[in-house]
Design a protein around this motif. Structure first.
Motif: not given
Length: 656
Positions: A369-389
């Motif tokens: 599934x996809x959530x309109x307001x939360x792109x990470x929902x059900x895609x947590x491993x794809x967007x696991x951590x923010x690279x703070x560079x």
């Protein structure tokens, strides 16, 4: 802050750390062999870390032969599912979150191509009005075998350490089908009288209690009213009186908690309410159950905000708050509520995009599934951590619509210094128009959330600013994000569209023009056209909807179409499909009636164009030719909806 919401609660002898339950909602994050994998673990773990007291896993298969609802559907139909499930249990328990699985069989509400290309099964050979599959009635021996499937599924769940099970007796799936006289026409011991129709569920409950122990918690998610009156159904169905009777019977046989729901596929908007429905829409049904039983009650109730949840508990309406889409939108909803940070909650806007992608992606196994307001929902491993560079590097974001705001939010998290350049004097873009539609106020929650986050991060927004090449060069940006949105389509080929009586829906909804008591032609019957027609009707106008295609609302997602048409049914609207606009005249519009192949004049006072939008991409080539690192996001990239605006922005900023 919310004392009741964070009190401990009990289901049978099982203690829950608070009153927040993540209810089952299919996500498509299981592995192809229906076992738990890393995607599912991360999905549920994030919600456990966010503070949910109890998580009920999505519809869990108990039968592989004719009980398939989706290919990537978690299962307890085979022993090899036990060990992977145990891994999920252990990580959730480490967060002090309890875990149930929801035992499920779709019955007639599924598709033959998922079930060996054979007819789907049900109590009686009555096809689902939505799925419309060839349907056969189960033999009595098959019913008895299916009961054993549910019991064996519960045994496997317990073996994996799962804290309890929920029986999915809602939304028109097979247990619900047995309970309802609308779908159960059997003449054996599982049909006919109320007691006989109840036997299927009763034997499952008693069998689980015998196999797993009387103290092993059982929840039943129950449709207490199929609401088929809304569809004009005259024959007997499971109504509220009957639903309450089921609840009383469930308490007598030892069910530990009742999870109240309503509706079936044929009344889908009642079980997955769209944006126009208010918080608390199910209150009368929930109260009827709560007044009739002594066991705890869980319920979803279009709950989006902690204050509303707290009030439900204070009023004694429920014992546990059921959150589904709210926790998809923001896994940290409970934690933020407990910390008094309500303004940081990314509230679900009830756009139903998750359900739309359940149909378009999960069932055909395209993706989760996809959530309109939360792109990470059900895609947590794809967007696991923010690279703070980001290291403070300046990024120019052109446009303060939702796409530009989301890009700036993610860029700021990553350590960049986003600067938003907005040509108007406020943020929000097209949302400032969309939220003027009747009962669409929730859509502005997106802007409120983004504004709060950007303010806390100290992101600079420069209003009344035109982003020229010269202006940007002076900023020396590391990257440029173009988020200038879309503009209404006004075809130059149609004569008369520059007349004084022709406006776009943007003109109407932004109040640049105020029309009352007039005869109006709305050109185009997309979602915006139908919603604008309602807006105009509420102002006392006589509205006709003119559409070139052969059907009104063709291509609109079914939930939005049904909701819009139901709301428009209150007005005397003239629907005119198969009519092509040729020109605007002094008296109205000239049309080509496509079926009859003739030209007619139709008199109206005003013409409102709802012909869609096109990308406002006039500056894309200019900027890409002069700057090295340009990202095109939102409607500038490709015209879409809120979801694509937010997702493209998130993805571009995450990967910069």
């Amino acid at each position: 802050m919310y004392r009741k919401l964070f009190e401990k609660g009990k289901i049978g002898k099982l203690e829950i750390k608070n009153r927040i339950v993540m209810v089952a909602l299919a996500s498509g994050v299981a592995k192809t062999d229906q076992t738990v994998g890393e995607d599912m673990i991360e999905y549920y773990l994030e919600r456990a870390r966010g503070g949910a007291g109890l998580i009920i896993a999505e519809n869990t298969r108990v039968n592989d032969e004719h009980g398939v609802a989706a290919k990537r559907q978690i299962s307890v139909a085979r022993d090899e599912h036990i060990v992977p499930l145990e891994k999920l249990v252990n990580v959730l328990h480490a967060e002090k979150t309890k875990f149930f699985v929801q035992l499920h069989h779709p019955g007639r509400e599924t598709y033959s191509n998922l079930n060996g290309d054979k007819p789907v099964v049900a109590p009686s050979a009555i096809p689902c009005g939505v799925c419309k599959q060839e349907t056969r009635a189960l033999e009595t021996s098959e019913v008895e075998s299916l009961i054993k499937d549910f019991i064996n599924g519960a045994k496997r769940a317990k073996a994996a350490g799962v804290d309890g099970v929920e029986l999915h007796a809602a939304h028109g799936y097979i247990i619900s089908q047995f309970l309802s006289p609308y779908t159960n026409k059997r003449t054996d011991k599982y049909g006919g009288s109320f007691e006989n129709r109840f036997n299927f569920l009763k034997e499952i409950v008693l069998g689980i209690k015998e196999a797993c122990g009387k103290d092993y918690p059982i929840s039943v998610r129950l449709t207490v009213d199929e609401l088929l009156k809304l569809n004009g159904v005259k024959e007997e169905y499971l109504n509220l009186e009957m639903g309450v009777k089921v609840c009383i019977a469930l308490e007598k046989i030892g069910v530990d908690v009742i999870n109240v729901s309503n509706g079936i596929y044929e009344t889908f908007n009642s079980l997955s309410e769209p944006m126009t429905y208010p918080q608390g829409t199910r209150t009368p049904l929930i109260k009827a159950v709560k007044d009739a039983v002594n066991v705890p009650v869980i319920a979803v109730n279009m709950i989006k905000e902690p204050c509303f949840a707290e009030k439900m508990l204070e009023d004694g309406l429920v014992d546990f708050i059921g959150l589904g889409r709210a926790l998809v939108a923001d896994p940290n909803w409970p934690k933020k509520a407990e910390e008094g940070r309500d303004e940081d909650i990314n509230r679900c806007i009830s756009c139903t995009f998750c359900f739309e992608t359940l149909l378009s992606e999960v069932i055909p196994d395209v993706g989760p599934i996809k959530c309109a307001v939360n792109p990470r929902a059900a895609h947590e491993l794809q967007y696991k951590e923010f690279n703070k560079n980001g290291n403070g590097k300046v990024v120019a974001v052109i446009g303060a619509g939702v796409s530009g705001l989301e890009a700036a939010r993610v860029l700021s998290i990553r350590g960049f210094k986003p600067v938003i350049l907005e040509k108007s004097d406020k943020i929000g873009g097209q949302i400032n128009i969309a939220d003027k539609l009747p009962n669409k106020e929730k859509i502005h929650w997106i802007v409120e959330y983004e504004k709060t986050q950007l303010n806390k991060m100290g992101v600079e927004i420069r209003f009344n600013t035109n982003a020229s090449v010269y202006y940007l060069r002076n900023m020396k940006p590391y990257a440029v994000f173009i988020a200038t949105g879309a503009i209404p389509i006004v075809p130059e080929s149609i004569e008369g569209l520059n007349s004084n009586n022709v406006y776009t829906i943007d003109d109407v909804l932004s109040r640049r023009v105020n029309i009352t008591g007039k005869k109006i032609a709305v050109i185009g019957s997309g979602a915006s056209g139908l919603e604008t027609a309602e807006f105009l009707c509420e102002k006392g106008n006589d509205v006709s909807i003119i559409e070139m295609q052969d059907e009104i609302g063709k291509g609109i997602y079914v939930q939005h179409y049904l909701d819009a048409m139901d709301r428009l049914s209150k007005f005397d609207i003239k629907y005119m499909p198969s009519n092509k606009l040729l020109s605007v005249t002094d008296r109205g519009v000239r049309l080509e009636k496509l079926v009859e192949n003739k030209i007619v004049d139709y008199n109206v006072d005003y013409v409102i164009l709802s012909l869609g939008v096109r990308s406002n991409n006039g500056m894309v080539d200019v900027f890409t030719n002069r700057f090295d690192n340009v990202k095109v996001i939102g409607d500038v990239s490709e015209v879409g909806r809120v979801e694509s605006s937010i997702r493209t922005a998130f993805d571009a900023a995450y990967n910069l």
